[in-house]
Design a protein around this motif. Structure first.
Motif, PDB file in Angstrom:
ATOM      1  N   SER A  38       1.069  -1.036   0.096  1.00  0.00           N
ATOM      2  CA  SER A  38      -0.068  -0.063  -0.104  1.00  0.00           C
ATOM      3  C   SER A  38       0.988   1.194  -0.085  1.00  0.00           C
ATOM      4  O   SER A  38       0.356   2.466  -0.076  1.00  0.00           O
ATOM      5  CB  SER A  38      -1.033  -0.141   1.047  1.00  0.00           C
ATOM      6  OG  SER A  38      -0.350  -0.046   2.455  1.00  0.00           O
ATOM      7  N   ASP A 177      -1.065   5.863   6.313  1.00  0.00           N
ATOM      8  CA  ASP A 177      -1.492   5.052   5.143  1.00  0.00           C
ATOM      9  C   ASP A 177      -2.711   4.490   5.379  1.00  0.00           C
ATOM     10  O   ASP A 177      -2.803   3.205   6.177  1.00  0.00           O
ATOM     11  CB  ASP A 177      -0.292   3.992   5.401  1.00  0.00           C
ATOM     12  CG  ASP A 177      -0.619   2.924   4.090  1.00  0.00           C
ATOM     13  OD1 ASP A 177      -1.341   3.049   3.224  1.00  0.00           O
ATOM     14  OD2 ASP A 177       0.270   1.826   4.196  1.00  0.00           O
ATOM     15  N   ASN A 179      -4.997   2.077   4.654  1.00  0.00           N
ATOM     16  CA  ASN A 179      -5.470   1.050   4.076  1.00  0.00           C
ATOM     17  C   ASN A 179      -6.448   0.435   4.704  1.00  0.00           C
ATOM     18  O   ASN A 179      -7.070  -0.703   4.103  1.00  0.00           O
ATOM     19  CB  ASN A 179      -4.389   0.363   3.479  1.00  0.00           C
ATOM     20  CG  ASN A 179      -3.447  -0.416   4.824  1.00  0.00           C
ATOM     21  OD1 ASN A 179      -4.217  -0.824   6.013  1.00  0.00           O
ATOM     22  ND2 ASN A 179      -2.353  -0.782   4.854  1.00  0.00           N
ATOM     23  N   ASP A 211      -5.125  10.332  -2.807  1.00  0.00           N
ATOM     24  CA  ASP A 211      -5.246   8.999  -3.222  1.00  0.00           C
ATOM     25  C   ASP A 211      -3.737   8.819  -3.139  1.00  0.00           C
ATOM     26  O   ASP A 211      -2.765   9.076  -3.830  1.00  0.00           O
ATOM     27  CB  ASP A 211      -5.817   9.002  -4.565  1.00  0.00           C
ATOM     28  CG  ASP A 211      -5.453   7.498  -5.381  1.00  0.00           C
ATOM     29  OD1 ASP A 211      -4.948   6.457  -4.528  1.00  0.00           O
ATOM     30  OD2 ASP A 211      -6.013   6.990  -6.282  1.00  0.00           O
ATOM     31  N   GLY A 212      -3.473   7.650  -2.253  1.00  0.00           N
ATOM     32  CA  GLY A 212      -1.966   7.612  -1.916  1.00  0.00           C
ATOM     33  C   GLY A 212      -1.387   6.593  -3.117  1.00  0.00           C
ATOM     34  O   GLY A 212      -0.178   6.246  -2.880  1.00  0.00           O
ATOM     35  N   HIS A 213      -2.302   6.196  -4.149  1.00  0.00           N
ATOM     36  CA  HIS A 213      -1.642   5.508  -5.151  1.00  0.00           C
ATOM     37  C   HIS A 213      -1.450   6.492  -6.407  1.00  0.00           C
ATOM     38  O   HIS A 213      -0.981   5.959  -7.264  1.00  0.00           O
ATOM     39  CB  HIS A 213      -2.404   4.296  -5.578  1.00  0.00           C
ATOM     40  CG  HIS A 213      -2.518   3.210  -4.472  1.00  0.00           C
ATOM     41  ND1 HIS A 213      -1.351   2.562  -3.824  1.00  0.00           N
ATOM     42  CD2 HIS A 213      -3.516   2.818  -3.857  1.00  0.00           C
ATOM     43  CE1 HIS A 213      -1.754   1.889  -2.948  1.00  0.00           C
ATOM     44  NE2 HIS A 213      -3.114   1.867  -2.911  1.00  0.00           N
ATOM     45  N   THR A 239      -5.396   4.428   0.583  1.00  0.00           N
ATOM     46  CA  THR A 239      -4.768   3.428  -0.249  1.00  0.00           C
ATOM     47  C   THR A 239      -5.274   2.048  -0.024  1.00  0.00           C
ATOM     48  O   THR A 239      -6.209   2.023   0.673  1.00  0.00           O
ATOM     49  CB  THR A 239      -3.190   3.149   0.295  1.00  0.00           C
ATOM     50  OG1 THR A 239      -3.410   2.523   1.936  1.00  0.00           O
ATOM     51  CG2 THR A 239      -2.335   4.432   0.512  1.00  0.00           C
ATOM     52  N   LYS A 243      -2.209  -3.430  -2.629  1.00  0.00           N
ATOM     53  CA  LYS A 243      -2.235  -2.978  -3.881  1.00  0.00           C
ATOM     54  C   LYS A 243      -1.265  -3.606  -4.947  1.00  0.00           C
ATOM     55  O   LYS A 243      -0.055  -3.795  -4.791  1.00  0.00           O
ATOM     56  CB  LYS A 243      -2.182  -1.600  -3.991  1.00  0.00           C
ATOM     57  CG  LYS A 243      -2.116  -0.683  -5.167  1.00  0.00           C
ATOM     58  CD  LYS A 243      -3.442  -0.560  -5.717  1.00  0.00           C
ATOM     59  CE  LYS A 243      -3.507   0.438  -6.847  1.00  0.00           C
ATOM     60  NZ  LYS A 243      -4.840   0.518  -7.681  1.00  0.00           N
TER      61      LYS A 243
END
Lengths: 281, 313
Positions: A38, A177, A179, A211-213, A239, A243
């Motif tokens: 993540s 984070d 997730n 959006d952490g991605h 996240t 992922k």
């Protein structure tokens, strides 16, 4: 705006970090795949774009600092440090064994690791101490601390949050984070912490949600954080746990799961497909 | 070295810390709302920018101190011993001791010395827990003079240090002129019949016991074991050699405390009977004054005298 070429390159780096993760988790061994994966984009942006790092001198006084408060995700930090050449990539396969040097949680004997973390809740406090010391010396280095959303149940984090505000720490950026899954299940079921952004706001922090991605959003948030003066900044990164590995996404079983031979092959194939897709676009 | 007219270990600590801070601008102090008691207020007054009031949040204070050390500072973290060693134990263990950081932990109002506040504020187990941590140096000074000497040597000690500071004035017992270094057994009185290992407040009481016993024809060797860790094993063995009995005297639990450390050191040696003078496996209690409380737990010269007699029988 960050150039598209930079974003693309960092997306490829994040994918490479996931390949490295896979090598470390291997077949038949337990490994913290979910919470490491993540973080792949965040770690890619920090180590390969934003932070000043020096693999030739890991203790370079001008370096920026990275602390993984959620120390169990150290595989993603190893993935980056190995990729940068802090230690040979041959160490990946030997992680968490007596034959290798890489420990199960961040340990300062590893080049590039800045603190001992893993007993959850301590990284932000350590980061605050570093940030205050840097400020005393008038040094421009910045401190980055990554916490998990599950980790936010540790009371010490909120002690550190209050201290960072009290001392007007603005050379530190924290990431959460988010997730949404912790060791034994969804965070909303295990220990629900609603209104995370509101909580940090109430503690006096500048809050940025992303959006952490999304590499562009990560870079944008870090650039915005640099303009915040007189108080600390937290980037709440939404996240997906696991992922990049379909079977592990949003699945608590792969918080610290074991890959069978079949799953390992599938994981590798999925990453390869993602790499091909990235090359095509 | 600062000259000292005080019998207060706290004042000696605060003055010494200030002196160190004058010499080294990397020294910083962290306190948890007790700076007037721990005497870090002296540093705060002269160097406010290097004093960090961390509020009543000892765990954060300990890990923050680790961060200071990692970024090149020499942090002294201060609070009552019971909170430093207890509340923040996991932070001392993980943030500080595993990476062997040069953090100085001042456990103030140690032992039973916060006599009125009772069991929640009295640290009976800090020596036992602190010495169980790898890398930690553990110091228990006997008087203000020894505090000053320890603080003078502090810059030379690698890794984390826990120093236990008594809240009350204690009589001077250590020789002012003798240089101090960590990890040594200090002989304060020679004697051939029994050896008494003591530290902290119990040193003066051991000396008083030796005086009483001398009147009865029993010659007691009195050793100040102010460094509990790293323990001077050879020194302990040498000090225990030739006597017929051994007594340890400490202001703390006998479970894993200084007495236990002495016996660990002697495990390969033949020696006479050993008795512990210390706090049995219990928490403290509120008392009107310090001496009453020490009496309550048998931490007295008379108790040491009786213990010596029992091991010589």
């Amino acid at each position: 705006m960050t150039a598209q070429s930079t974003i693309k390159s960092l997306e490829k780096t994040a994918l490479r970090l996931r390949f490295n993760l896979l090598e470390m988790v291997g077949i038949g061994k337990a490994g913290h795949l979910g919470g490491s994966s993540s973080l792949a984009e965040i770690v890619a942006v920090l180590y390969f774009h934003k932070m000043k790092v020096n693999k030739a001198d890991p203790r370079d006084p001008s370096r920026d600092l990275f602390l993984l408060s959620k120390g169990h995700a150290v595989l993603i930090q190893y993935a980056a440090l190995g990729e940068l050449g802090y230690f040979p990539k041959t160490e990946f396969a030997k992680v968490k064994t007596l034959a290798g040097a890489l420990q199960g949680h961040p340990d300062m004997q590893t080049p590039g690791i800045e603190a001992v973390t893993g007993s959850l809740g301590q990284g932000l406090s350590i980061g605050v101490g570093m940030a205050l010391a840097l400020r005393l010396d008038g040094r421009p280095n910045r401190v980055h601390v990554v916490m998990g959303d599950g980790e936010l149940s540790e009371g010490q984090i909120w002690e550190a949050a209050m201290a960072a505000w009290k001392f007007k720490v603005d050379n530190l950026v924290a990431f959460v984070d988010c997730n949404r899954i912790q060791a034994t299940g969804p965070t909303c079921e295990i220990f629900d912490i609603p209104d995370i952004a509101k909580k940090w706001d109430a503690f006096g922090w500048k809050v940025i949600e992303i959006d952490g991605h999304n590499v562009g959003q990560i870079i944008g948030a870090l650039e915005e954080a640099e303009t915040v003066k007189g108080r600390p900044t937290v980037i709440i990164a939404h996240t997906v746990k696991g992922k990049g590995f379909s079977f592990a996404e949003n699945n608590a079983a792969f918080h610290n799961g074991i890959l069978t031979e079949e799953l390992f092959a599938r994981a590798k194939a999925e990453l390869q497909a993602q790499a091909e897709a990235l090359d095509k676009n | 070295m600062i000259s000292l007219s005080t019998k207060s270990l706290r004042e000696a600590y605060g003055l010494s810390l200030l002196e160190l801070a004058r010499r080294d601008r990397n020294i910083v102090a962290l306190d948890a709302d007790l700076s007037k008691s721990t005497r870090t207020v002296l540093l705060q007054d002269e160097f406010p920018e290097r004093f960090f009031e961390m509020g009543i949040a000892e765990q954060n204070m300990a890990s923050t101190a680790a961060g200071f050390a990692l970024a090149g500072k020499i942090p002294f973290m201060n609070t009552f011993a019971v909170f430093a060693a207890g509340r923040a134990f996991d932070q001392l263990r993980n943030s500080i001791c595993i990476p062997n950081l040069k953090v100085r932990i001042c456990g103030s109002s140690a032992g039973l010395s916060d006599f009125g506040d009772g069991k929640t504020h009295q640290s009976v187990e800090d020596i036992a827990t602190m010495r169980s941590l790898p890398h930690m140096t553990v110091l228990a000074p006997a008087d203000a003079v020894e505090v000053v000497k320890m603080m003078e040597k502090m810059p030379e000690i690698d890794g984390p240090v826990y120093i236990r500071i008594n809240r009350n004035d204690l009589p001077p017992v250590t020789p002012e002129k003798e240089p101090w270094s960590p990890g040594k057994v200090w002989t304060l009185r020679e004697g051939k019949d029994a050896a008494v290992f003591a530290n902290g407040v119990m040193v003066s009481r051991a000396l008083a016991a030796a005086e009483m016993l001398a009147g009865e024809g029993i010659q007691v060797r009195v050793l100040n074991l102010s460094t509990i860790k790293p323990l001077d094993r050879a020194g302990v063995i040498a000090a225990a050699r030739g006597v017929r009995g051994i007594v340890t005297a400490e202001e703390g639990t006998i479970v894993g405390g200084m007495g236990s450390a002495v016996l660990e050191a002697l495990r390969t040696e033949r020696h006479g009977p050993v008795e512990f003078v210390g706090i049995p496996d219990v928490f403290g209690v509120s008392a009107k004054n310090y001496d009453d409380l020490l009496e309550r737990y048998g931490l007295t010269a008379a108790a040491i005298r009786d213990a010596v007699k029992s091991v010589l029988q």
